[in-house]
Design a protein around this motif. Sequence first.
Motif, mmCIF file in Angstrom:
data_model
loop_
_atom_site.group_PDB
_atom_site.id
_atom_site.type_symbol
_atom_site.label_atom_id
_atom_site.label_comp_id
_atom_site.label_asym_id
_atom_site.label_seq_id
_atom_site.Cartn_x
_atom_site.Cartn_y
_atom_site.Cartn_z
ATOM 1 N N UNK A 196 1.646 -8.301 0.611
ATOM 2 C CA UNK A 196 1.106 -8.772 -0.502
ATOM 3 C C UNK A 196 0.822 -8.045 -1.397
ATOM 4 N N UNK A 197 1.284 -5.599 -0.127
ATOM 5 C CA UNK A 197 0.339 -5.087 -0.961
ATOM 6 C C UNK A 197 1.614 -4.545 -2.138
ATOM 7 N N UNK A 198 1.510 -4.242 -3.251
ATOM 8 C CA UNK A 198 2.646 -4.067 -4.328
ATOM 9 C C UNK A 198 3.500 -2.501 -3.826
ATOM 10 N N UNK A 199 3.067 -1.816 -3.029
ATOM 11 C CA UNK A 199 3.500 -0.267 -2.881
ATOM 12 C C UNK A 199 4.249 -1.291 -1.608
ATOM 13 N N UNK A 200 4.159 -1.699 -0.854
ATOM 14 C CA UNK A 200 5.020 -2.786 0.096
ATOM 15 C C UNK A 200 6.094 -3.540 -0.110
ATOM 16 N N UNK A 201 5.650 -3.863 -0.696
ATOM 17 C CA UNK A 201 6.206 -5.180 -1.811
ATOM 18 C C UNK A 201 7.350 -3.891 -2.669
ATOM 19 N N UNK A 202 7.242 -3.176 -3.394
ATOM 20 C CA UNK A 202 8.363 -2.147 -3.976
ATOM 21 C C UNK A 202 8.734 -1.398 -2.846
ATOM 22 N N UNK A 203 8.211 -0.831 -1.734
ATOM 23 C CA UNK A 203 9.290 -0.165 -0.224
ATOM 24 C C UNK A 203 10.074 -1.030 -0.310
ATOM 25 N N UNK A 204 9.901 -2.592 0.214
ATOM 26 C CA UNK A 204 11.049 -3.613 0.573
ATOM 27 C C UNK A 204 11.835 -3.715 -0.390
#
Length: 315
Positions: free
Chosen positions: A270-278
């Motif tokens: 649910x981490x925004x940077x992780x979602x952007x990365x994916x």
Amino acid sequence: MARQFEPSEDVGERQFADVQAAFPLHMREELEIHVNQTGFPVGVNSNYPARLREMVSAATITFFLQNNSIDHVRKTYLKDVKYEEDPGGNARFDRKFRHLCLSDLSAAIELLKAYPALLDRPARVGEWIADLTLVRSAYSLERAFAEADKGALFEAVAIGRMMLEQISWSLAVRAMDDVAEIKGTKVTKAITQSSRSVPSIGRLYGWMSDHVHWEYSAHLKAITSRDDQAAALFASSEFKAIAYSMLIALTQIAVDVVDMTLEQYQELHSFAKFQKWKGRGRELDPQQMIAEILQLLGESADVEAILDIITARSQ
């Protein structure tokens, strides 16, 4: 380099930023060409502004002439020398591909640095040392590209193979929380284990080992001739193309490993940077990039072998 980096006593602590800041990226850049042929080599990149290269060259000549006026030397001795703007610019394959590889892995590493703060528990010893190893591997990639840019295939492969060992070892020890067990984990075992999760690791490692161990089929390409005499080939544009293909494949493996690592942590999902990365676009397309290199060469058994390794990864 004008200044030598000397690590402080606290480099071994669980920190990333301090060491990175002490040895900034611009201090590690490999320069492409000399501005002129004076006694002290002064390097620049060919995509530096033409005016800047001319001024640096004039300053160097001024020093050797023991003159005090750079502008006088420039107008007198460089009036017929043309410093043209780099026609290749950022469209050159090598610059574009190197940038994609280094930036993609750097973005993955930044996420790796972020996840520990999201955990509701202390990091395991294995997680900590594995993270540091992966952070270190990004620097290995940078140094391998420096050798590749010089066309030094065997040297680039040696660094790349070490990087692949770092990546594999990080996978093997991540779940461990016992120092003795971690210390006893050998790289050879780690390569075997990681190849079960990422088969391209084993295949690329085998190709690299042929070159590092000076197998006949690999070192034969370093033998050439000149003026009817046998000669050792140190570097070449073809070597550069092969090295770049290897490093593109290696980058994809490294990014895949970091991706697999991060997926294990539900706290990140649910981490925004992780979602952007994916959800990022596929700028780093190893098959397409290596295929373009192969098209430029016309034919290369090594590039074809590397392309086959990275193609099998996605099937």
